[in-house]
Design a protein around this motif. Structure first.
Motif, PDB file in Angstrom:
ATOM      1  N   PRO A  88     -15.356  35.279 -13.257  1.00 30.88           N
ATOM      2  CA  PRO A  88     -16.222  34.393 -12.485  1.00 30.88           C
ATOM      3  C   PRO A  88     -15.451  33.187 -11.944  1.00 30.88           C
ATOM      4  O   PRO A  88     -14.539  32.677 -12.599  1.00 30.88           O
ATOM      5  CB  PRO A  88     -17.281  33.960 -13.506  1.00 30.88           C
ATOM      6  CG  PRO A  88     -16.643  34.106 -14.822  1.00 30.88           C
ATOM      7  CD  PRO A  88     -15.654  35.223 -14.711  1.00 30.88           C
ATOM      8  N   SER A  89     -15.801  32.759 -10.733  1.00 36.59           N
ATOM      9  CA  SER A  89     -15.158  31.580 -10.158  1.00 36.59           C
ATOM     10  C   SER A  89     -15.331  30.392 -11.102  1.00 36.59           C
ATOM     11  O   SER A  89     -16.361  30.235 -11.750  1.00 36.59           O
ATOM     12  CB  SER A  89     -15.787  31.252  -8.803  1.00 36.59           C
ATOM     13  OG  SER A  89     -15.487  32.256  -7.861  1.00 36.59           O
ATOM     14  N   GLY A  90     -14.293  29.565 -11.142  1.00 39.97           N
ATOM     15  CA  GLY A  90     -14.331  28.402 -12.017  1.00 39.97           C
ATOM     16  C   GLY A  90     -13.127  28.315 -12.938  1.00 39.97           C
ATOM     17  O   GLY A  90     -12.975  27.345 -13.685  1.00 39.97           O
ATOM     18  N   GLY A 215     -11.366  28.331 -20.686  1.00 37.89           N
ATOM     19  CA  GLY A 215     -10.457  28.151 -19.563  1.00 37.89           C
ATOM     20  C   GLY A 215     -11.130  27.997 -18.221  1.00 37.89           C
ATOM     21  O   GLY A 215     -10.530  28.313 -17.190  1.00 37.89           O
ATOM     22  N   TYR A 216     -12.365  27.515 -18.208  1.00 39.72           N
ATOM     23  CA  TYR A 216     -13.094  27.334 -16.952  1.00 39.72           C
ATOM     24  C   TYR A 216     -13.553  25.885 -16.819  1.00 39.72           C
ATOM     25  O   TYR A 216     -13.699  25.171 -17.818  1.00 39.72           O
ATOM     26  CB  TYR A 216     -14.304  28.269 -16.880  1.00 39.72           C
ATOM     27  CG  TYR A 216     -13.918  29.702 -16.596  1.00 39.72           C
ATOM     28  CD1 TYR A 216     -14.076  30.240 -15.324  1.00 39.72           C
ATOM     29  CD2 TYR A 216     -13.348  30.494 -17.584  1.00 39.72           C
ATOM     30  CE1 TYR A 216     -13.691  31.545 -15.050  1.00 39.72           C
ATOM     31  CE2 TYR A 216     -12.959  31.797 -17.322  1.00 39.72           C
ATOM     32  CZ  TYR A 216     -13.135  32.319 -16.052  1.00 39.72           C
ATOM     33  OH  TYR A 216     -12.747  33.598 -15.782  1.00 39.72           O
ATOM     34  N   VAL A 217     -13.802  25.471 -15.584  1.00 36.24           N
ATOM     35  CA  VAL A 217     -14.262  24.106 -15.341  1.00 36.24           C
ATOM     36  C   VAL A 217     -15.622  23.895 -16.002  1.00 36.24           C
ATOM     37  O   VAL A 217     -16.363  24.846 -16.267  1.00 36.24           O
ATOM     38  CB  VAL A 217     -14.357  23.793 -13.834  1.00 36.24           C
ATOM     39  CG1 VAL A 217     -13.006  23.949 -13.166  1.00 36.24           C
ATOM     40  CG2 VAL A 217     -15.405  24.649 -13.139  1.00 36.24           C
ATOM     41  N   LYS A 223     -15.842  15.614 -12.090  1.00 35.17           N
ATOM     42  CA  LYS A 223     -14.386  15.517 -12.161  1.00 35.17           C
ATOM     43  C   LYS A 223     -13.771  16.867 -12.504  1.00 35.17           C
ATOM     44  O   LYS A 223     -12.747  17.252 -11.955  1.00 35.17           O
ATOM     45  CB  LYS A 223     -13.983  14.484 -13.207  1.00 35.17           C
ATOM     46  CG  LYS A 223     -14.346  13.048 -12.863  1.00 35.17           C
ATOM     47  CD  LYS A 223     -13.953  12.120 -14.002  1.00 35.17           C
ATOM     48  CE  LYS A 223     -14.348  10.680 -13.711  1.00 35.17           C
ATOM     49  NZ  LYS A 223     -14.017   9.782 -14.857  1.00 35.17           N
ATOM     50  N   SER A 224     -14.393  17.581 -13.417  1.00 31.67           N
ATOM     51  CA  SER A 224     -13.878  18.891 -13.798  1.00 31.67           C
ATOM     52  C   SER A 224     -13.967  19.870 -12.634  1.00 31.67           C
ATOM     53  O   SER A 224     -13.019  20.611 -12.345  1.00 31.67           O
ATOM     54  CB  SER A 224     -14.645  19.423 -15.007  1.00 31.67           C
ATOM     55  OG  SER A 224     -14.146  20.668 -15.422  1.00 31.67           O
ATOM     56  N   CYS A 225     -15.101  19.894 -11.959  1.00 30.52           N
ATOM     57  CA  CYS A 225     -15.278  20.825 -10.839  1.00 30.52           C
ATOM     58  C   CYS A 225     -14.318  20.534  -9.695  1.00 30.52           C
ATOM     59  O   CYS A 225     -13.960  21.445  -8.935  1.00 30.52           O
ATOM     60  CB  CYS A 225     -16.722  20.777 -10.343  1.00 30.52           C
ATOM     61  SG  CYS A 225     -17.916  21.480 -11.507  1.00 30.52           S
ATOM     62  N   ARG A 226     -13.881  19.297  -9.577  1.00 28.01           N
ATOM     63  CA  ARG A 226     -12.925  18.949  -8.518  1.00 28.01           C
ATOM     64  C   ARG A 226     -11.609  19.702  -8.702  1.00 28.01           C
ATOM     65  O   ARG A 226     -10.903  20.002  -7.732  1.00 28.01           O
ATOM     66  CB  ARG A 226     -12.672  17.441  -8.522  1.00 28.01           C
ATOM     67  CG  ARG A 226     -11.600  16.986  -7.548  1.00 28.01           C
ATOM     68  CD  ARG A 226     -12.016  17.132  -6.092  1.00 28.01           C
ATOM     69  NE  ARG A 226     -10.863  17.280  -5.213  1.00 28.01           N
ATOM     70  CZ  ARG A 226     -10.913  17.164  -3.886  1.00 28.01           C
ATOM     71  NH1 ARG A 226     -12.057  16.883  -3.292  1.00 28.01           N
ATOM     72  NH2 ARG A 226      -9.835  17.336  -3.162  1.00 28.01           N
ATOM     73  N   ILE A 227     -11.275  20.067  -9.952  1.00 28.54           N
ATOM     74  CA  ILE A 227     -10.047  20.822 -10.194  1.00 28.54           C
ATOM     75  C   ILE A 227     -10.089  22.162  -9.462  1.00 28.54           C
ATOM     76  O   ILE A 227      -9.070  22.659  -8.994  1.00 28.54           O
ATOM     77  CB  ILE A 227      -9.840  21.028 -11.710  1.00 28.54           C
ATOM     78  CG1 ILE A 227      -9.718  19.677 -12.413  1.00 28.54           C
ATOM     79  CG2 ILE A 227      -8.594  21.869 -11.981  1.00 28.54           C
ATOM     80  CD1 ILE A 227      -9.658  19.780 -13.919  1.00 28.54           C
ATOM     81  N   GLN A 228     -11.276  22.753  -9.345  1.00 29.37           N
ATOM     82  CA  GLN A 228     -11.423  24.008  -8.604  1.00 29.37           C
ATOM     83  C   GLN A 228     -10.976  23.834  -7.154  1.00 29.37           C
ATOM     84  O   GLN A 228     -10.289  24.694  -6.594  1.00 29.37           O
ATOM     85  CB  GLN A 228     -12.886  24.469  -8.651  1.00 29.37           C
ATOM     86  CG  GLN A 228     -13.171  25.768  -7.940  1.00 29.37           C
ATOM     87  CD  GLN A 228     -12.714  26.986  -8.727  1.00 29.37           C
ATOM     88  OE1 GLN A 228     -12.446  26.885  -9.912  1.00 29.37           O
ATOM     89  NE2 GLN A 228     -12.638  28.125  -8.069  1.00 29.37           N
TER      90      GLN A 228
END
Length: 898
Positions: A88-90, A215-217, A223-228
């Motif tokens: 899954p994306s993330g 290992g996913y956002v 802030k975490s989702c910005r890493i994607q």
């Protein structure tokens, strides 16, 4: 004249199909060849699937994308790109593996202890309890892989105690005293004088360990989702800035999930599961305090166990899920969507909807409409045998061996997507469906056509066929693969099917779906933990009565909210759509937003029906007399009577004038200059014959999207148009009613009538065989009297079968019919081509091709690769032995001339 049907006739319709093209790091010639293979199968866009590639967003990946991009530009094709290394994306292309712990997934977990009082100076080692310990019984994540990362920052969140007050239906209840003992913890120990009674003490702690998907956002953290974005989106922009919005159209998110538990079982990820870690982030405390007050920590046990009254538990659970699903919406979907739009590309994809999971945590995001609000299209997926022939009443083992909810897939999956596309202005009516994947090598064009029509008649107008794989044949990874290095006999008819998909999708794009009934999405009522009815129960009753509808979330009923609804004497207006009736699936609990809407609805005399049962109390207070009176005033309709009640309100998008036929579907689309009606028979064994009335005036025409022609229609017109229709199993017709038919009537054809009695072709057939790579070099010729025993010749054959015979013809012969065939068939009369059929009904127009006397008939039937793959692999599949029913091969039954 701006008629979409004329665009199709002139081959000027757009492209609505973007198949997955799997990347493994193949050589340049293979990549270029496959771009051409996709182009030649009548698709002008490609979605690059990254999952198998060893170097996503690295030099190897961009080397391969450069090649594909160059070849696509030569062919005037467009690209979409998967937005992560694999679903899954993330995962952020692996960047979360060593990200700062504060940016990783965070959970609330607990240990609980029961103690009977009165008892003084009870001591509990809170420091020891407030820590994650790996379970020795934990199942491995077959998609995750690798060693799980360990964190050492577990932290006490709260210590809460509540009195146990009994057991009902095997569920223990706690009273709502919920004592917060956190401040009594000293040096990691709790010392407490237990009052009289039996108490349960919850030691709740926050942790980055022990979730379902490592290992996913963290979807609850912006802030975490910005890493994607930084890991996946920005590198592509750096490489291909000049192609954004030109050759590169956008990014595809594949099943991004909260991931607090692993797997795809809805029961494991529904709020209220006492074993489930709760998703958390640095943003949650403020949100919880705003919703519940400064002492919100004491309410947390109600997220795992029933506390106090049903309404008390419901308010806590609904409030928590509301916060979580809105944070997912804001931090992931909207953040990624805004980045894409700022960079001149689109953001599309889908979440896990499987088995009604969209309302849950775990593999989904808690709320379908919120999760996809940030995207430019609505999206769903249909893979692994979900929509299938006769499948509404089937609960079978799917891709991962899970029980598949046929009712969900057949009666509401497609509606989730098309409803969001109707309601959200930024979607512009666009819904995407990932389709065909993981059905196995046994899936051929008859089932593909059935799946396509299923979603087309519900308004889905973009498709992501799954998949083209350039890996060596046979690739075990989620077949069928449409080309398979030239080995797939169905590659040619698959290309015909893609033309069909593009044409019909063009007809239902750029206008407006007309449905007058709205069905309330059941997210909040399910979250409540109280008795509720799934919206699919209502959806099925409406489907089987040919009543079209949209599913709408409670958010869409909030006046002044983001959906901008307007309620007046006409009805409920949302994004240019007018709903005249709202149906609420039965619920013991309704959120405040719905209660507020019901007050307005009563004032505006708007039709509201509730199926089967209503709440006993208001969502917020059992003492609210006005709420009780409002609910008492609702019209409660037993579910079996619901469709008949809706019909009495004058709701009609199309209807059968006499009798019932539960498998008939009607879709009404308005393009301004023309009205379009899709009418589909979803039965695989029963023919529909009868009068169908459609709400339109003018001259109707039948558009044959497979042969790309317009046919004159027999009809009556009074207030509406009535057509006498015969639809065989698997058959869908498209009725077009133009405002001005001057141009269309000049090209309309009239088909000859089919006599009631036909004559079977009998005698000795010459039958020969070839595979797709050696076509048309047929060999192994045999003679047959009966066509139904072809498997006696070679039970493992996959390829193309040619049948030839001479027959006594008449020049008035108009049609040839194959009783059945597996899979796609083509016919020649006296070496003159008479057309193809990809699925039932296998009817061929032969008028003008037959002469009096002796004629030569040639039929070619293309099979799936199922039997060949089974022979090569010895019955092995992607996830173990592939044990299943095997379909027939070739012509089955009589060949008849009319």
């Amino acid at each position: 004249m701006d008629l979409a049907v004329l665009d199709c006739i002139r081959e000027q319709n757009g492209n609505y199909v973007l198949p997955f093209f799997w990347q493994h790091g193949e050589d340049e010639s293979t990549l270029r060849k496959y771009v051409n293979v996709i182009h030649d199968a009548n698709m002008k866009e490609i979605c690059l699937e990254a999952r198998p590639h060893p170097d996503y967003a690295g030099d190897g990946w961009f080397h391969d994308v450069d090649i594909i991009l160059d070849e696509a530009k030569k062919l005037d094709m467009k690209l979409w790109i998967l937005d992560d290394a694999h679903f899954p994306s993330g995962q952020a292309a692996g960047k979360m593996a060593d990200a700062d712990p504060s940016l990783c997934k965070q959970f609330l977990k607990y240990a609980c202890f029961d103690v009977a009082g009165p008892k003084k100076q009870v001591t509990l080692d809170v420091a020891k309890a407030a820590k994650h310990y790996d379970s020795p019984f934990a199942a491995p994540d077959i998609f995750g892989g690798g060693e799980k990362r360990k964190f050492d920052d577990d932290e006490l969140f709260a210590v809460i105690a509540s009195r146990l007050d009994g057991k009902e239906n095997d569920i223990y209840h706690l009273d709502d005293s919920l004592l917060d003992l956190t401040d009594m913890v000293k040096d990691g120990k709790l010392s407490w004088d237990v009052p009289g009674g039996v108490f349960r003490v919850f030691v709740i702690y926050s942790t980055h360990n022990g979730g379902g998907r490592d290992g996913y956002v963290n979807f609850l953290s912006k802030k975490s989702c910005r890493i994607q974005i930084d890991a996946c989106y920005e590198p592509h922009y750096a490489h291909y800035k000049e192609e954004f919005g030109k050759t590169i159209l956008g990014f595809f998110s594949d099943e991004p999930e909260i991931g607090n538990v692993s797997g795809y079982s809805g029961s494991d990820s529904a709020i209220g599961n006492q074993n489930m870690p709760l998703p958390w982030s640095e943003e949650m405390p403020e949100e919880m305090e705003n919703r519940f007050g400064a002492d919100y920590r004491r309410l947390i046990p109600a997220l795992w166990m029933n506390v106090g009254s049903g309404e008390f538990t419901a308010d806590v659970r609904v409030g928590f899920m509301d916060i979580v699903s809105r944070l997912c919406k804001k931090n992931f979907g909207e953040q990624l969507g805004e980045w894409c739009r700022e960079h001149n590309v689109q953001y599309i994809g889908h979440i896990v909807e499987d088995n009604d999971n969209s309302t849950k945590l775990g593999s989904s995001q808690g709320h379908y409409f919120r999760a996809l609000w940030g995207q430019d299209w609505a999206g769903i997926d249909n893979i692994g045998g979900q929509v299938t022939e006769g499948g509404a009443d089937i609960s079978h083992k799917g891709l991962l061996g899970l029980g598949s909810d046929g009712e969900f897939y057949h009666h509401i999956l497609g509606r989730l997507g098309t409803s969001l596309a109707d309601l959200d202005p930024k979607k512009h009516g666009n819904t995407m469906c990932e389709i065909f994947g993981a059905y196995g090598w046994e899936e051929g064009t008859r089932l593909m056509k059935y799946e396509l029509d299923h979603f087309l008649v519900r308004g889905v107008n973009h498709y992501v066929p799954h998949a083209f794989s350039p890996k060596d044949f046979p690739d075990f990874d989620c077949p069928p693969h449409f080309y398979a290095h030239g080995k797939n006999p169905l590659y040619k008819p698959f290309g015909e099917l893609m033309k069909y998909a593009n044409r019909v999708s063009h007809l239902i794009s750029g206008g407006k779906h007309l449905a007058e009934v709205a069905v309330l999405y059941h997210a909040e009522t399910e979250w409540s933990g109280m008795k509720y009815m799934d919206a699919v129960k209502v959806a099925r009753k409406l489907d089987e009565a040919q009543i079209d509808f949209d599913v709408i979330p409670a958010d869409a009923l909030v006046m002044g909210g983001e959906y901008a609804p307007i309620l007046d004497k006409e009805g409920l207006h949302i994004n240019g759509h007018l709903f005249k009736t709202l149906i609420i699936p039965g619920a013991e609990y309704l959120p405040e937003s719905v209660m507020s809407f019901l007050e307005d609805a009563k004032d505006k005399e708007f039709n509201v029906l509730i199926a089967d049962f209503a709440p006993q109390n208001n969502s917020a207070s059992s003492d609210d007399k006005d709420a009780k009176a409002l609910i008492k005033g609702l019209e409660i309709v037993p579910l079996p009577d619901l469709a008949d009640k809706v019909r009495t309100l004058g709701i009609a998008n199309g209807r059968i004038n006499k009798g019932r036929f539960k498998d008939l579907r009607i879709y009404h689309y308005d393009r301004g200059a023309e009205k379009v009606f899709l009418i589909s028979n979803e039965s695989i064994y029963e023919k529909f014959e009868g009068d169908v009335e459609i709400p339109a005036n003018g001259t109707p025409y039948i558009y044959d999207a497979m042969k790309n022609r317009i046919i004159s229609a027999d009809y009556n017109c009074d207030d509406n148009i009535t057509l006498n229709i015969t639809l065989k199993p698997y058959e869908m017709i498209i009725v077009v009613v133009p405002e001005n038919d001057e141009e269309i009537k000049e090209i309309a054809v009239t088909l000859p009538k089919c006599a009631n009695e036909g004559r079977n072709i009998s005698g000795t057939w010459t039958v020969s065989f070839t595979d797709n790579e050696n076509y048309p070099d047929f060999k192994d010729e045999i003679k047959m009297e009966e066509l139904s025993n072809i498997l006696e010749h070679d039970p493992d054959f996959s390829g193309i079968i040619r049948y030839e015979i001479s027959f006594d013809g008449k020049n008035e012969d108009n049609y040839l019919v194959l009783e059945d065939a597996f899979e796609a068939a083509e016919v020649w009369i006296n070496d003159e081509y008479a057309g193809s059929a990809l699925c039932p009904p296998y009817l061929f127009e032969i008028a003008g091709k037959v002469k009096n006397g002796e004629n030569h008939l040639r039929i070619e039937v293309r099979t799936t690769l199922e039997r060949l793959v089974n022979k090569i692999t010895g019955g092995a599949g992607f996830l173990g032995p592939d044990i299943k029913i095997v379909s027939p091969t070739g012509i089955i039954g009589d060949v008849t001339i009319y």
